[in-house]
Write a protein that holds these residues in place. Structure first.
Motif, mmCIF file in Angstrom:
data_model
loop_
_atom_site.group_PDB
_atom_site.id
_atom_site.type_symbol
_atom_site.label_atom_id
_atom_site.label_comp_id
_atom_site.label_asym_id
_atom_site.label_seq_id
_atom_site.Cartn_x
_atom_site.Cartn_y
_atom_site.Cartn_z
ATOM 1 N N CYS A 74 0.861 -1.188 0.000
ATOM 2 C CA CYS A 74 0.000 0.000 0.000
ATOM 3 C C CYS A 74 0.893 1.231 0.000
ATOM 4 O O CYS A 74 1.867 1.290 0.756
ATOM 5 C CB CYS A 74 -0.909 0.057 1.232
ATOM 6 S SG CYS A 74 -2.145 1.386 1.125
ATOM 7 N N SER A 92 -5.824 -1.485 0.128
ATOM 8 C CA SER A 92 -5.977 -1.840 1.534
ATOM 9 C C SER A 92 -7.088 -2.845 1.760
ATOM 10 O O SER A 92 -6.932 -3.800 2.534
ATOM 11 C CB SER A 92 -6.243 -0.584 2.373
ATOM 12 O OG SER A 92 -5.090 0.210 2.489
ATOM 13 N N GLN A 112 -0.550 -8.164 9.085
ATOM 14 C CA GLN A 112 -0.978 -6.930 8.442
ATOM 15 C C GLN A 112 -0.138 -5.757 8.936
ATOM 16 O O GLN A 112 -0.063 -5.496 10.138
ATOM 17 C CB GLN A 112 -2.456 -6.660 8.736
ATOM 18 C CG GLN A 112 -2.946 -5.266 8.372
ATOM 19 C CD GLN A 112 -2.987 -4.997 6.869
ATOM 20 O OE1 GLN A 112 -2.681 -5.872 6.061
ATOM 21 N NE2 GLN A 112 -3.355 -3.800 6.489
ATOM 22 N N SER A 114 -0.378 -2.462 9.511
ATOM 23 C CA SER A 114 -1.291 -1.344 9.664
ATOM 24 C C SER A 114 -0.479 -0.098 10.015
ATOM 25 O O SER A 114 0.740 -0.078 9.849
ATOM 26 C CB SER A 114 -2.352 -1.658 10.721
ATOM 27 O OG SER A 114 -3.388 -0.684 10.703
ATOM 28 N N THR A 115 -1.122 0.922 10.504
ATOM 29 C CA THR A 115 -0.452 2.210 10.625
ATOM 30 C C THR A 115 -0.970 3.006 11.811
ATOM 31 O O THR A 115 -2.128 2.832 12.238
ATOM 32 C CB THR A 115 -0.684 3.028 9.334
ATOM 33 O OG1 THR A 115 -0.196 4.362 9.508
ATOM 34 C CG2 THR A 115 -2.165 3.121 8.994
ATOM 35 N N TYR A 144 -6.398 6.418 2.873
ATOM 36 C CA TYR A 144 -5.366 5.631 3.557
ATOM 37 C C TYR A 144 -5.808 5.259 4.967
ATOM 38 O O TYR A 144 -5.780 4.083 5.351
ATOM 39 C CB TYR A 144 -4.059 6.425 3.595
ATOM 40 C CG TYR A 144 -2.898 5.678 4.204
ATOM 41 C CD1 TYR A 144 -2.331 4.596 3.537
ATOM 42 C CD2 TYR A 144 -2.352 6.063 5.422
ATOM 43 C CE1 TYR A 144 -1.253 3.909 4.086
ATOM 44 C CE2 TYR A 144 -1.274 5.394 5.969
ATOM 45 C CZ TYR A 144 -0.726 4.314 5.306
ATOM 46 O OH TYR A 144 0.335 3.628 5.838
ATOM 47 N N LYS A 148 -6.889 1.413 5.898
ATOM 48 C CA LYS A 148 -6.144 0.612 6.867
ATOM 49 C C LYS A 148 -7.032 0.183 8.034
ATOM 50 O O LYS A 148 -6.885 -0.926 8.567
ATOM 51 C CB LYS A 148 -4.944 1.406 7.382
ATOM 52 C CG LYS A 148 -3.822 1.580 6.369
ATOM 53 C CD LYS A 148 -3.087 0.278 6.115
ATOM 54 C CE LYS A 148 -1.809 0.488 5.317
ATOM 55 N NZ LYS A 148 -1.060 -0.768 5.110
ATOM 56 N N ARG A 170 0.755 -1.808 14.187
ATOM 57 C CA ARG A 170 0.505 -0.427 13.789
ATOM 58 C C ARG A 170 1.844 0.295 13.751
ATOM 59 O O ARG A 170 2.466 0.539 14.787
ATOM 60 C CB ARG A 170 -0.470 0.236 14.767
ATOM 61 C CG ARG A 170 -1.871 -0.328 14.648
ATOM 62 C CD ARG A 170 -2.804 0.221 15.702
ATOM 63 N NE ARG A 170 -4.171 -0.279 15.498
ATOM 64 C CZ ARG A 170 -5.139 -0.207 16.405
ATOM 65 N NH1 ARG A 170 -4.892 0.344 17.593
ATOM 66 N NH2 ARG A 170 -6.337 -0.689 16.142
#
Length: 310
Positions: A74, A92, A112, A114-115, A144, A148, A170
């Motif tokens: 991504c 995503s 995953q 993630s963020t 985004y 996510k 994350r």
């Protein structure tokens, strides 16, 4: 030896993860559509006997046989994910569905990436994993942020509905070699501007904060998470809790590069978070992980990389 699929494997973090897992004796299937990834990032790996590169967009199904999946695909910088926001959301969401389906068929663990952007512009500081976030669902960053967030939802629904082994991390602001000099992120922006003698552009008054994690520390946390006990799903924050203002970061880069660039201020973009700092107690307790590289040491290595490519 495991056969490991890394989506986004030619990207900034994917390339570091590929190298780390190869060094541990694994076979790597690197999947990338090269929207933001680059062959330069994995050039030294292409001749490795245990490395395979496949050009593929994960918004389309993928049928391969592997033992683990790291889903990193991504675009992660605003300049890239806002260029084609619909495709960003598809990567995503549809990408997650395709990779989760593959993991379900093979009965293998999937991680995953993630963020911290799932927290949006946080009203709680610093941010623990229990915080649900403050995200503008219709803003320019939502493709985004919400993409996510939806991917996390899908991961936990597959976990509950299909008993799939999932891992969710994350990622907070990360920097290091292999960053794209045109990605619009603050560290790469400041370094490139300083090395070229251009004005250092700070958006806002410079007092907004970020916490910067060096790439090798981040990758170590990611690998520890994948290999943690099955019952630990996360989400878990992986980042450096040391907080810096944009002014502090700019001045440190100017000092290291010995640049004569001047600092200029521009308007803060819409929905840009004013604070970002992870609570990493969960990572410390469950993964025995914490970052080891201080900002100045990491910047010195990152600046060396940029000097070679500019």
């Amino acid at each position: 030896m495991k056969r490991i699929l890394i989506t986004g494997g030619a990207g900034f973090l994917g390339s570091h993860l590929s190298k780390r897992l190869l060094e541990e004796g694994n076979e790597i299937l690197c999947v990338d559509n090269f929207y933001t990834g680059s062959r330069k990032n994995i050039y030294e790996l292409l001749d490795h006997k245990n490395f395979e590169l496949l050009r593929h967009d994960i918004t389309h199904p993928l049928f391969v046989e592997v033992d683990q999946i790291y889903n990193l695909a991504c675009p992660a910088s605003p300049i890239h994910y806002q260029f084609d926001p619909v495709q960003t959301t598809k990567t995503s969401v549809v990408g997650a569905i395709n990779m989760l389906g593959l993991a379900k068929r093979l009965k293998i663990p999937i991680l995953q990436a993630s963020t911290s952007e799932v927290y949006g512009d946080p009203q709680i500081h610093p941010q623990p994993e229990t915080y649900w976030g403050n995200v503008n669902t219709i803003g320019p960053r939502a493709c985004y942020d919400e993409g996510k967030r939806c991917a996390e939802t899908l991961f936990f629904d597959y976990y509950r509905q299909h008993n799939l082994e999932i891992k969710v991390i994350r990622i907070f602001n990360t920097y290091g070699p292999n960053m794209n000099p045109q990605d619009g992120r603050v560290v790469s922006n400041f370094i490139v501007q300083a090395l070229k003698g251009e004005d250092i552009t700070i958006y806002g008054d410079g007092n907004q904060t970020r916490s910067f994690c060096y790439a090798s520390d981040l990758i170590d946390g990611m690998v520890r998470m994948m290999n943690s006990p099955k019952e630990f799903t996360g989400p878990v924050n992986i980042g450096n809790p040391n907080e810096f203002t944009m002014l502090e970061l700019a001045n440190l880069i100017l000092e290291i590069t010995e640049s004569k660039s001047k600092i200029v201020f521009q308007e803060l973009p819409q929905d840009d978070p004013l604070q970002r700092q992870p609570v990493i107690d969960l990572a410390q307790n469950k993964l025995n992980w914490k970052p080891n590289i201080e900002l100045e040491a990491g910047l010195i290595e990152t600046i060396k990389y940029f000097k070679n490519i500019i």
